[in-house]
Design a protein around this motif. Structure first.
Motif, PDB file in Angstrom:
ATOM      1  N   ASN A   1     -15.727  30.733 -28.102  1.00 47.16           N
ATOM      2  CA  ASN A   1     -14.936  29.913 -29.029  1.00 47.16           C
ATOM      3  C   ASN A   1     -13.430  30.046 -28.837  1.00 47.16           C
ATOM      4  N   ILE A   2     -13.010  30.414 -27.638  1.00 45.14           N
ATOM      5  CA  ILE A   2     -11.592  30.357 -27.293  1.00 45.14           C
ATOM      6  C   ILE A   2     -11.419  29.221 -26.297  1.00 45.14           C
ATOM      7  N   PRO A   3     -10.731  28.161 -26.675  1.00 41.39           N
ATOM      8  CA  PRO A   3     -10.526  27.063 -25.719  1.00 41.39           C
ATOM      9  C   PRO A   3      -9.635  27.515 -24.573  1.00 41.39           C
ATOM     10  N   ALA A   4      -9.708  26.807 -23.466  1.00 40.69           N
ATOM     11  CA  ALA A   4      -8.875  27.160 -22.316  1.00 40.69           C
ATOM     12  C   ALA A   4      -7.399  27.181 -22.691  1.00 40.69           C
ATOM     13  N   THR A   5      -7.004  26.302 -23.605  1.00 42.17           N
ATOM     14  CA  THR A   5      -5.601  26.257 -24.033  1.00 42.17           C
ATOM     15  C   THR A   5      -5.186  27.479 -24.842  1.00 42.17           C
ATOM     16  N   GLY A   6      -6.175  28.258 -25.317  1.00 38.86           N
ATOM     17  CA  GLY A   6      -5.867  29.447 -26.100  1.00 38.86           C
ATOM     18  C   GLY A   6      -5.959  30.740 -25.320  1.00 38.86           C
TER      19      GLY A   6
END
Length: 253
Positions: free
Chosen positions: A108-113
């Motif tokens: 649940n960590i997007p690539a942007t995060g």
């Protein structure tokens, strides 16, 4: 596309598990070794009917981004060093892989995060394809890169709604047909392989990055525990064993 909002889309398959069956074979470890090989092998499986759930779609092209490797901010040199490390994963298969290797999967960590979570010390690294490290903003945050343990690929499918495709004029369908499939897939894979080579060269030239090759003993241990992931995937569906053998055949294994 199902709701008619879009005529075509770029679909990250691991984010929608269960919708398309069989394509997740390329998420298995120690399989595809490059973007191009994995992408073309996936297209072959689609054409052979080994992948289901595509009846309402027209496949334009497919990319197997990867293979994914372990990249960390702090020093690692062996499997033992992975114990307790928090690694960002994409999808259920990567979570299983990371757990089997003794690390802690973080979903649940997007690539942007990614960059924020690594820079704040909330995670220790990620499974990622090397070619996208700078796209994800972490090229200068992860300094240790395992090079000899490929941990699966990430499938991205480009597809069009079959209803929309069927509604096009014959001339429009002919134009799409001239580019979709093998040509588009080859371009996707070749571009990503080129990007991977460029990022690898950039990391090597910086002098701040360390390329880690696990020992033969570590690789033997890793292969043993990762085989459990493969066996679990094969056992989950009666068709999976055949799909895996077809994938290997199309990869030349």
């Amino acid at each position: 596309m199902q709701g008619g909002i879009a005529d075509s889309a770029e679909i990250p398959i691991p984010y929608t598990p269960g919708r398309i069956e069989g394509m997740d074979v390329f998420e298995l470890p120690n399989l595809a070794r490059s973007n191009s090989d994995g992408s073309l092998a996936t297209l072959a499986l689609i054409e052979e009917g080994k992948i289901t759930g595509l009846d309402d779609l027209v496949v334009l092209g497919v990319l197997q981004a990867g293979p994914y490797f372990i990249h960390t901010s702090e020093e690692i040199g062996s499997l033992r060093d992975l114990r307790g490390k928090k690694l960002r994963v994409s999808g259920q298969m990567q979570a299983q892989i990371v757990s089997r290797l003794g690390a802690v999967p973080v979903s649940n960590i997007p690539a942007t995060g990614l960059a924020e979570n690594i820079s704040r010390g909330l995670i220790d690294g990620a499974l990622a394809d090397t070619g996208n490290l700078y796209n994800f903003g972490v090229g200068d945050l992860v300094h240790y890169h395992v090079t000899n343990l490929p941990l699966g690929s990430f499938t991205v499918l480009w597809a069009m709604s079959r209803d929309r495709y069927d509604s096009l004029s014959p001339k429009s369908r002919e134009a799409i047909d001239a580019l979709r499939g093998e040509w588009f897939t080859e371009v996707l894979g070749a571009n990503m392989d080129k990007q991977t080579d460029e990022v690898t060269a950039r990391l090597e030239a910086s002098g701040d990055h360390h390329f880690v090759a696990f020992s033969d003993a570590d690789m033997e241990r890793a292969d043993k525990v990762l085989q459990q992931v493969v066996d679990g995937w094969v056992a989950a569906d009666p068709a999976n064993a055949d799909t895996l053998e077809a994938a290997k055949a199309n990869l030349g294994e």
